[in-house]
Design a protein around this motif. Structure first.
Motif, mmCIF file in Angstrom:
data_model
loop_
_atom_site.group_PDB
_atom_site.id
_atom_site.type_symbol
_atom_site.label_atom_id
_atom_site.label_comp_id
_atom_site.label_asym_id
_atom_site.label_seq_id
_atom_site.Cartn_x
_atom_site.Cartn_y
_atom_site.Cartn_z
ATOM 1 N N GLN A 317 0.580 -1.015 0.086
ATOM 2 C CA GLN A 317 0.294 -0.019 0.334
ATOM 3 C C GLN A 317 0.693 1.036 0.789
ATOM 4 O OE1 GLN A 317 -3.426 0.805 -0.364
ATOM 5 N NE2 GLN A 317 -3.210 2.568 -0.706
ATOM 6 N N SER A 318 2.164 1.325 0.856
ATOM 7 C CA SER A 318 2.457 2.054 0.582
ATOM 8 C C SER A 318 3.805 2.417 -0.893
ATOM 9 C CB SER A 318 3.895 2.649 1.817
ATOM 10 O OG SER A 318 3.323 2.477 3.141
ATOM 11 N N CYS A 319 3.698 1.216 -1.487
ATOM 12 C CA CYS A 319 4.367 1.869 -2.731
ATOM 13 C C CYS A 319 3.453 2.409 -3.916
ATOM 14 C CB CYS A 319 4.428 0.089 -3.155
ATOM 15 S SG CYS A 319 5.907 -1.077 -2.537
ATOM 16 N N ARG A 320 1.947 1.483 -3.828
ATOM 17 C CA ARG A 320 0.663 2.485 -3.928
ATOM 18 C C ARG A 320 0.750 4.335 -3.908
ATOM 19 N NH1 ARG A 320 -2.346 -1.789 -2.736
ATOM 20 N NH2 ARG A 320 -2.420 -3.223 -3.768
ATOM 21 N N ASN A 321 0.925 4.301 -2.451
ATOM 22 C CA ASN A 321 0.770 5.532 -1.731
ATOM 23 C C ASN A 321 2.154 6.954 -2.652
ATOM 24 O OD1 ASN A 321 -1.521 5.315 -0.753
ATOM 25 N ND2 ASN A 321 -0.058 4.963 1.482
ATOM 26 N N ALA A 322 3.466 6.275 -2.602
ATOM 27 C CA ALA A 322 4.298 6.698 -3.184
ATOM 28 C C ALA A 322 4.840 7.015 -4.752
ATOM 29 C CB ALA A 322 5.705 5.856 -2.992
ATOM 30 N N LEU A 323 3.809 6.028 -5.306
ATOM 31 C CA LEU A 323 3.863 6.093 -6.914
ATOM 32 C C LEU A 323 2.631 7.157 -7.502
ATOM 33 C CD1 LEU A 323 3.362 2.485 -8.321
ATOM 34 C CD2 LEU A 323 5.265 4.401 -8.794
ATOM 35 N N ALA A 324 1.894 7.542 -6.562
ATOM 36 C CA ALA A 324 0.496 8.522 -6.170
ATOM 37 C C ALA A 324 1.333 9.775 -6.108
ATOM 38 C CB ALA A 324 -0.803 7.815 -5.439
ATOM 39 N N ASP A 325 1.452 9.685 -5.401
ATOM 40 C CA ASP A 325 2.300 11.231 -4.415
ATOM 41 C C ASP A 325 3.467 11.133 -6.114
ATOM 42 O OD1 ASP A 325 1.316 10.665 -2.569
ATOM 43 O OD2 ASP A 325 2.627 10.610 -0.982
#
Length: 616
Positions: A317-325
């Motif tokens: 989920q953190s990977c998803r968040n980093a990509l979104a950011d």
């Protein structure tokens, strides 16, 4: 007469002083260097192992042991054995109080925003002093293995570390007797170890997934013209392999019905260490079976993966968040680099590979990859890699004077130019309307031993209690070496700025002398800094408590006032003594004693304010 140095470990002529790369980790630390073949290599001193546990133990006789031997005391002497100190670097008690139960040693809650202190071995230590002990152990091991002095280093930090955490890491290096040439982001170092970013023509967007013992972070980096730009970072500073161990421990507690025995520190630590053993074994086998005393400790890989799947999903989920950011899609990521011992877990590797839809870089030992990259960075700084462009850097640190005549560094030496950085400050006296801002250049901890560049007053701060105004001081250093210093009081918008040329009038020899002086006097400087900081904190405490008693004399009993006055007198005497530990002890005792009735008065005030009001 010319002199040459021979490296006794390699038998080769050493052209210049060696620069090492250091990975100062939460769980383990290690040091690497560039060998005579030009390749990065980790140091394994006298067979003690490459990894040095980031653990410090204070023995009853006052001596200190660090690393492998200290780790053994995690079970036998929890109060005097310090681990995970990296979590505390540059942090106040407020920052870590939600996680204070994770630490078995005493962290002082001094009810302030200053850096936490740890009480161990009958003394008070800052995280900087404790980290310096780990760095000193690494320095000693490197010197022993390489048979040569090691005084210069590149140290890595997580990409999310803020300015105060980076400066605390620099200070720890200085206290350990190291000239810290550069603080490098861990994901940048890991990328360099894989050769990513060494070619100045290369343009890439990569993800670095770093799952260590105690922390997790994922960073998205853009590499262009040899420059690593952090586009986004995400993660959890309290998620890591330790959680995997804890999941196994909880499973064994339930399986063996040990719930009533969990107040036994020794048993809890023994189970934790056995769980760590099981986790490592399950990277290559399907079943682990052993005992802690008479307690059976068995677990299958399938069960282990079931226990940790939610934690692994959190990292995804953190990977998803980093990509979104970073405003990127999975398809924009060209490389994925794996860092940290916990990435050896097959489930982790599988899930990350599936998420990014590509094979991950995991061929280099994930425990060593950051230190190896730091060694490559040190080689670049030494000028041994001619194909890599070294951007202009600041020759000396730039900062301002704070209470007690201390230098607070805002732009550290060797920062890339152009550069910008800032810090937030506040007032120390009620109703303070002006703040004098003095700008200095140099490496010493006391401003009087550095070079003054400018001074100006921020005037017209609205009258507020001490600690309420928030003053942002920002430094901007442009490509021409012109420094702009701006101070803004955020609540009122009052602003003032000045321009200076920091390097004007300093020859290379003068710069070099300032650097040598800072290293030679590092220990004495840091000791003086810590005494001044403790005195400043103590004087602030005296001021606050006396003002509190004056304002609330009707609400505090005569006995409470008398007892508080005794503790105040003890603190005043400690301030005169010049004993840092005695000052901290007196602050601690006064704080502990006054907290209950301060809280009582706060509750009364809130009750009065809320009387007759409906809360909807």
């Amino acid at each position: 007469m010319a002199t040459v140095s021979i490296n006794l470990a390699t038998g080769s002529v050493q052209k210049e002083e060696i620069i090492v790369g250091i990975d100062l980790g939460t769980t383990n630390s290690l040091v690497a260097f560039i060998n005579p073949d030009g390749n990065p290599q980790v140091i394994n001193d006298t067979g003690k192992g490459v990894l040095v546990p980031s653990v410090v133990h204070f023995q009853p006789d006052g001596s200190v042991i660090v690393g492998n031997e200290a780790k053994e005391h995690l079970i036998t002497d929890t109060q005097n054995t310090i681990f995970s100190v990296k979590r505390l670097l540059g942090r106040s008690f407020d920052d870590i109080k939600a996680h204070s139960e994770l630490f078995s040693y005493k962290i002082i809650d001094d009810d302030s925003e200053s850096m936490v202190k740890i009480n161990a071995g009958g003394r008070y230590y800052t995280p900087i002093e404790l980290s310096a002990m780990v760095l000193k152990e690494l320095k000693d091991r490197a010197e022993h293995a390489l048979k040569t002095a090691v005084n210069r280093a590149v140290i890595t930090v997580p990409a999310y570390f803020n300015d105060s955490q980076r400066q605390a890491t620099r200070d720890a290096g200085k206290l350990a007797g190291l000239d810290v040439l550069r603080i490098v982001n861990e994901p940048t170092a890991a990328s360099l170890a894989y050769g990513i970013g060494l070619d100045p023509e290369e343009e890439k967007t990569i993800a670095v997934y770093d799952l260590g013992g105690g922390t997790f972070d994922v960073s998205v980096l853009k590499i262009q013209n040899g420059i690593f730009e952090v586009l986004a970072t995400n993660g959890d500073t309290f998620l890591g392999g330790d959680d995997f161990d804890q999941a196994i421990v909880n499973y064994w507690i339930e399986a063996n019905q040990l719930q009533n025995r969990m107040n036994d520190d020794t048993l809890r630590q023994a189970l934790r260490l056995k769980a760590e053993e099981a986790k490592k074994a399950l990277t290559t086998q399907n079943l682990f079976n052993d005992f802690v005393g008479e307690i059976p400790c068995a677990i299958t890989r399938m069960k282990f993966e079931e226990l940790i799947s939610a934690k692994v999903e959190q990292t995804i989920q953190s990977c998803r968040n980093a990509l979104a950011d970073a405003n990127l899609n999975i398809s924009d990521i060209q490389e994925v680099v794996m860092v940290g011992g916990s990435t050896r877990t097959p489930l982790v590797k599988r899930k990350v590979s599936e998420f990014f839809a590509q094979e991950v870089h995991d061929k280099i030992n994930p425990d060593e990859v950051v230190a190896l990259g730091a060694a490559i960075q040190s080689d670049i700084l030494a000028g041994n890699r001619k194909d890599i462009l070294l951007l202009d850097v600041t020759p000396l640190s730039l900062g301002i004077e704070t209470m007690g005549g201390l230098m607070d560094v805002i732009i550290p030496r060797n920062a890339k130019v152009p550069s910008k950085a800032g810090r937030q400050y506040t007032t120390s006296i009620d109703g303070q309307a002006n703040m004098k801002i003095s700008v200095y250049q140099g490496e010493r901890d006391l401003v009087k031993e550095n070079r003054k560049l400018a001074e100006f007053d921020l005037k017209g701060i609205p009258g507020m209690p001490a600690g309420f105004p928030k003053v942002d001081i920002n430094f901007r250093l442009n490509a021409d070496g012109i420094l702009t210093v701006e101070a803004v009081e955020l609540r009122s918008g009052v602003k003032q700025k000045v321009e200076v040329k920091p390097t004007y009038g300093l020859t290379d020899e003068e710069v070099e002398k300032m650097l040598i002086d800072s290293i030679q006097n590092a220990k004495e400087d840091v000791s003086r800094r810590m005494l001044i900081e403790s005195r400043t904190e103590g004087e602030q405490m005296v001021y606050t408590v006396e003002r509190f008693l004056q304002k609330n004399k009707d609400q505090v009993s005569e006995q409470e006032t008398l007892d508080t006055q005794k503790l105040l007198d003890a603190l005043k005497a400690a301030l005169v003594s010049g004993d840092k530990d005695l000052i901290h002890k007196s602050i601690d005792e006064l704080n502990e004693f006054t907290r209950p009735f301060a809280e009582r008065l706060m509750n009364v005030a809130i009750g009065t304010a809320m009387k007759g009001r409906r809360v909807e």
